[in-house]
Design a protein around this motif. Structure first.
Motif: not given
Length: 292
Positions: A144-149
């Motif tokens: 989920x790193x890019x969603x969260x970023x």
């Protein structure tokens, strides 16, 4: 940075903020920097290129500041992460970047070269944020790193604007950043929306040795072997194998490879591997830079 180039950048930045980008003729930059027209064009082909140099200079300052903050600290240190995010805002404020962007007219912001440059910088920042989220919150955030970023950046920027609109400018940016991070700490329930492959071309590879870049390029091509074959495109397969053979040599023909890389990337357009093509092109450009 070259002293004369820095002198031009500082003069141009002051004038762009004071008079506006469109209203600042190159002659004013020459007069303020006390240089000749030939000296200006020795470093920049246009006023737009000069503006991009200013933004690159500020970006490098942010990167250096973040690296200094991380020295001797654990990558998972949340407080350091907050300070690193805040560094962008503090340095932008120091350089009066909001006034600089406000000086751009609609015709300037529509300039394709500048638009692509600004998009590149923004997407690199999102990619940096995604990588640091994984460092701080662990493997559970990997998917989920890019969603969260994107969520984190959006929350910071929108909240900052709202606080400014209601006159709460005394609230430190660090508090807004902590607020944004709390929004992404909750467990992600749904499948991730933004995939890592989308952002491959925007990963920063600063200070990477030529050998490491070459190895990364070779490995990326090798990982694509099966997928390239499945596309059943004879020209693409030829380009793919040619690049691999060149990279096996001690002294690959970079000029010939450059032509093939462009054809390779074009052949991958509108396929599921389009982002991989952009990433390969980015690695190759870095390899070319290292060879200079």
């Amino acid at each position: 940075m070259n002293k004369k180039k820095k002198q031009i950048i500082e003069a141009a930045q002051t004038l762009f903020i004071k008079k506006g980008f469109s209203a600042t003729p190159i002659q004013d930059i020459l007069d303020t920097a006390n240089i000749s027209k030939g000296t200006f064009y020795n470093y920049f082909s246009s006023k737009i290129e000069c503006l991009m140099a200013i933004l690159s200079f500020i970006k490098d300052e942010v990167i250096d500041d973040r690296q200094q903050l991380a020295l001797g600290k654990s990558p998972s240190d949340r407080d350091i992460f907050v300070k690193q995010i805040a560094a962008r805002f503090h340095i932008d404020k120091k350089h009066n970047l909001m006034a600089l962007f406000a000086s751009l007219g609609s015709s300037d912001t529509a300039h394709q070269e500048l638009k692509e440059f600004l998009n590149q910088q923004y997407l690199e920042e999102v990619t940096w944020m995604a990588e640091r989220i994984c460092d701080v919150f662990g493997d559970k955030k990997q998917k989920y790193a890019y969603d969260n970023a994107v969520t984190c950046f959006g929350t910071i920027h929108l909240t900052s604007k709202i606080l400014m609109d209601i006159g709460k400018t005394e609230i430190p940016i660090e508090e807004t950043i902590n607020f944004a991070l709390r929004q992404i700490e909750q467990t992600n329930v749904y499948p991730p929306f933004l995939q890592e492959d989308y952002f491959l071309p925007y990963h920063q590879k600063k200070n990477v040795a030529e050998k490491d870049i070459k190895n990364s390029l070779q490995q990326t091509l090798t990982d694509l072997d099966r997928l390239i074959e499945e596309l059943e495109n004879n020209k693409l397969t030829y380009y793919h194998r040619f690049l691999q053979e060149q990279l096996k040599t001690d002294d690959p023909d970079l000029l010939l490879m450059e032509s093939v890389i462009n054809s390779y990337q074009h052949a991958l357009q509108y396929t599921e591997l389009e982002d991989k093509g952009k990433y390969i092109k980015m690695l190759f450009v870095q390899l070319m830079e290292e060879k200079k």
